[in-house]
Design a protein around this motif. Sequence first.
Motif, PDB file in Angstrom:
ATOM      1  N   CYS A   1     -41.414 -52.907  19.586  1.00  0.00           N
ATOM      2  CA  CYS A   1     -42.135 -52.752  18.333  1.00  0.00           C
ATOM      3  C   CYS A   1     -41.816 -53.878  17.353  1.00  0.00           C
ATOM      4  N   ILE A   2     -40.770 -54.676  17.614  1.00  0.00           N
ATOM      5  CA  ILE A   2     -40.411 -55.772  16.700  1.00  0.00           C
ATOM      6  C   ILE A   2     -41.569 -56.767  16.541  1.00  0.00           C
ATOM      7  N   PRO A   3     -42.213 -57.202  17.620  1.00  0.00           N
ATOM      8  CA  PRO A   3     -43.333 -58.130  17.439  1.00  0.00           C
ATOM      9  C   PRO A   3     -44.477 -57.547  16.592  1.00  0.00           C
ATOM     10  N   LEU A   4     -44.629 -56.221  16.594  1.00  0.00           N
ATOM     11  CA  LEU A   4     -45.681 -55.600  15.792  1.00  0.00           C
ATOM     12  C   LEU A   4     -45.416 -55.720  14.292  1.00  0.00           C
ATOM     13  N   LEU A   5     -44.163 -55.883  13.909  1.00  0.00           N
ATOM     14  CA  LEU A   5     -43.802 -56.029  12.498  1.00  0.00           C
ATOM     15  C   LEU A   5     -44.575 -57.169  11.846  1.00  0.00           C
ATOM     16  N   MET A   6     -44.786 -58.225  12.601  1.00  0.00           N
ATOM     17  CA  MET A   6     -45.456 -59.405  12.062  1.00  0.00           C
ATOM     18  C   MET A   6     -46.949 -59.188  11.839  1.00  0.00           C
ATOM     19  N   SER A   7     -47.500 -58.106  12.403  1.00  0.00           N
ATOM     20  CA  SER A   7     -48.936 -57.867  12.261  1.00  0.00           C
ATOM     21  C   SER A   7     -49.272 -56.778  11.242  1.00  0.00           C
ATOM     22  N   ILE A   8     -48.270 -56.199  10.608  1.00  0.00           N
ATOM     23  CA  ILE A   8     -48.517 -55.150   9.607  1.00  0.00           C
ATOM     24  C   ILE A   8     -49.188 -55.772   8.387  1.00  0.00           C
ATOM     25  N   GLU A   9     -50.276 -55.182   7.948  1.00  0.00           N
ATOM     26  CA  GLU A   9     -51.009 -55.719   6.803  1.00  0.00           C
ATOM     27  C   GLU A   9     -50.705 -54.992   5.499  1.00  0.00           C
ATOM     28  N   ASP A  10     -50.288 -53.739   5.585  1.00  0.00           N
ATOM     29  CA  ASP A  10     -49.977 -52.950   4.395  1.00  0.00           C
ATOM     30  C   ASP A  10     -48.612 -53.365   3.849  1.00  0.00           C
ATOM     31  N   SER A  11     -48.560 -53.820   2.592  1.00  0.00           N
ATOM     32  CA  SER A  11     -47.320 -54.325   1.997  1.00  0.00           C
ATOM     33  C   SER A  11     -46.226 -53.275   1.932  1.00  0.00           C
ATOM     34  N   PHE A  12     -46.589 -52.039   1.593  1.00  0.00           N
ATOM     35  CA  PHE A  12     -45.607 -50.958   1.499  1.00  0.00           C
ATOM     36  C   PHE A  12     -44.944 -50.717   2.856  1.00  0.00           C
ATOM     37  N   THR A  13     -45.739 -50.617   3.895  1.00  0.00           N
ATOM     38  CA  THR A  13     -45.233 -50.382   5.246  1.00  0.00           C
ATOM     39  C   THR A  13     -44.408 -51.571   5.724  1.00  0.00           C
ATOM     40  N   GLN A  14     -44.881 -52.766   5.420  1.00  0.00           N
ATOM     41  CA  GLN A  14     -44.158 -53.959   5.841  1.00  0.00           C
ATOM     42  C   GLN A  14     -42.802 -54.065   5.135  1.00  0.00           C
ATOM     43  N   PHE A  15     -42.771 -53.744   3.849  1.00  0.00           N
ATOM     44  CA  PHE A  15     -41.510 -53.777   3.102  1.00  0.00           C
ATOM     45  C   PHE A  15     -40.484 -52.841   3.727  1.00  0.00           C
ATOM     46  N   TRP A  16     -40.870 -51.592   3.957  1.00  0.00           N
ATOM     47  CA  TRP A  16     -39.917 -50.630   4.509  1.00  0.00           C
ATOM     48  C   TRP A  16     -39.549 -50.953   5.943  1.00  0.00           C
TER      49      TRP A  16
END
Length: 127
Positions: free
Chosen positions: A1-16
């Motif tokens: 799931c680490i590579p998926l972190l780079m594709s998160i578009e929602d800032s709130f989700t990406q921050f956490w």
Amino acid sequence: CIPLLMSIEDSFTQFWSLRTLGIIMSGPSVLDARDKQNEFVNKSVILETGGTGLVTWLVNTLLEASSKQPDGQQQVSDLILMATSDILQSILCSQHDTTKPEHFSLFIETLATGYRALLATLRTETP
């Protein structure tokens, strides 16, 4: 799931996601007793799983913070910038003793490629 972190578009989700990643790599707090063995293993697994792409993405997040969109808005939210900076700080500074030398070198080399943009970020005034 680490590579998926780079594709998160929602800032709130990406921050956490970044905060969670940082805590997994560095432990819950500098006030708690450090478990260096766990830090070393966690950093190694995360940085090897994410590879060069994760390192480049983290550094580019800092570089994007120095550039503005045409409407004057910052491209990266301050919260994401803070979480990314915390991760880099723990890998390169306060907890560098649990970072593999090859991972440390990869971060330094990647940061060096964008040193002009990083210097520009340091010179900007904050509101």
